[in-house]
Write an enzyme that holds these catalytic residues in place. Structure first.
Site, PDB file in Angstrom:
ATOM      1  CB  SER A  78      -0.951   0.005   1.193  1.00 58.07           C
ATOM      2  OG  SER A  78      -0.246   0.188   2.393  1.00 58.07           O
ATOM      3  CE  LYS A 124      -3.963   3.647   3.634  1.00 53.72           C
ATOM      4  NZ  LYS A 124      -3.489   2.324   4.062  1.00 53.72           N
TER       5      LYS A 124
END
Lengths: 199, 199
Positions: A119, A156
């Site tokens: 990711s 993230k």
DNA sequence: TTACTTACGAGTTTCTTACGAGTTTTTTAA
DNA sequence: TTAAAAAACTCGTAAGAAACTCGTAAGTAA
């Protein structure tokens, strides 16, 4: 961490005294035991050794008084807490492993997570990488963070907005996560560094 | 790296003194131990050997003073030799820097290069990353290596072929380098690991 | 009050660094 | 091969910084 002979003698004294008496010595006991004539000198040593991370003042250990001295060890490891994968809860390891890190990362608030998945591939963080995290509950805009949203852990980039927080992945296959006030949100820490092993 | 006999004797003295006494010697102790009559001489040796990357001054190590001498072992650092960029000669640093690494990487044949450019981007090695290299002259198929071809240094994947060697970048913008026997080729080492610092 | 720790100011000692100049050994180039 | 140049190594001294010391006074928790 090599100490000067005098400092070495100082911590040696504390060590043996502590095992002999089941408690750390007072400043005066150190003074007498080491033939020092001033409490200031003892205090100077304690301050120095504390700065160097060898000693630590502890609360409520000593017989009569509160503060005292105790040893601590530096082994250049950090706990590998688990595996983080986008979209899954953090997989926490049962038997805590430790990983060696550059000594500068040694800090009680630091820990390591292994990254699973891609990711963050555009930030060149790949499957299997180890990220070093500093546990803290605030971050700067754009920093890479470990975040917990409704029991799901992710790695993230952090972007605060007017009405909440956005968590940006770095892979077009994943969506931006928008955190609203009613979500259960927690910052796990910010990413300080990355290590990768080839073999 | 071979040293002159005198220099060798100098580092040998430091080595044995350090293991015997659990701390590095002071300049004066070196002076007496080696029958040198001047601190200037000791200082000259230390400077020379530091330039050559054999010794290193450390903070807070020594008996009375702050900076002292120590061998490159045991301090969890490796020399940062320079910057490697695809298509350029290796840029070697004049004043050798040292970078802390996980203790397991500590080895006399290991060193660090900083990566410039994105020729290995598909292996998720990005501009600014530090790669830890083991100096050796052979490699396995597919391993990432530091290679010198006709005075140009590159970080590539290593693929031996029937009639030579292929060096594969991991970026479509770069071409495969085919090394034939008449080329001047040398392996600088293989990549053991990678470190990245965020701030 | 008592048994400690912490803070301050001012030394002394030990060790590193810088400088300038000399000698011996090795390398280079005519 | 040999002289000149460079590198390796030497010395002594002085400045300055860090390590270490002292004594006392003020603060703090049982």
């Amino acid at each position: 961490m090599h100490l000067s002979p005098k400092k070495q003698r100082f911590v040696d004294f504390i060590r043996t005294f502590t095992t002999d008496n089941d408690r750390p010595p007072t400043f005066i006991e150190i003074m007498e035991g080491l033939d020092i004539r001033s409490l200031g000198t003892v205090n100077w040593y304690v301050n120095e050794l504390e700065k160097e991370g060898v000693l630590k003042r502890m609360k409520g250990y000593n017989g009569k008084r509160a503060l005292s001295v105790l040893e601590q060890k530096m082994d250049n490891t950090l706990p590998l807490l688990g595996i983080i994968a986008a979209g899954y809860p953090l997989e926490v390891f049962e038997n805590r492993e430790f990983l060696e890190v550059p000594p500068a990362y040694q800090h009680p608030d630091n820990y390591i997570l292994q990254v699973r998945g891609d990711s963050m591939i555009e930030d060149n963080i790949q499957d299997g990488d180890y990220v070093i995290i500093r546990r803290q509950d605030e971050a700067n805009r754009g920093q890479k963070v470990v975040a917990y949203v409704n029991d799901e852990a992710t790695l993230k980039r952090y972007y605060p907005t007017d009405d909440g927080i956005e968590l940006h992945p770095r892979n077009p296959d994943y969506d931006i996560i928008r955190v609203s006030p009613e979500d259960d949100f927690r910052l796990g820490g910010v990413v300080l560094g990355l290590m990768r092993k080839y073999n």
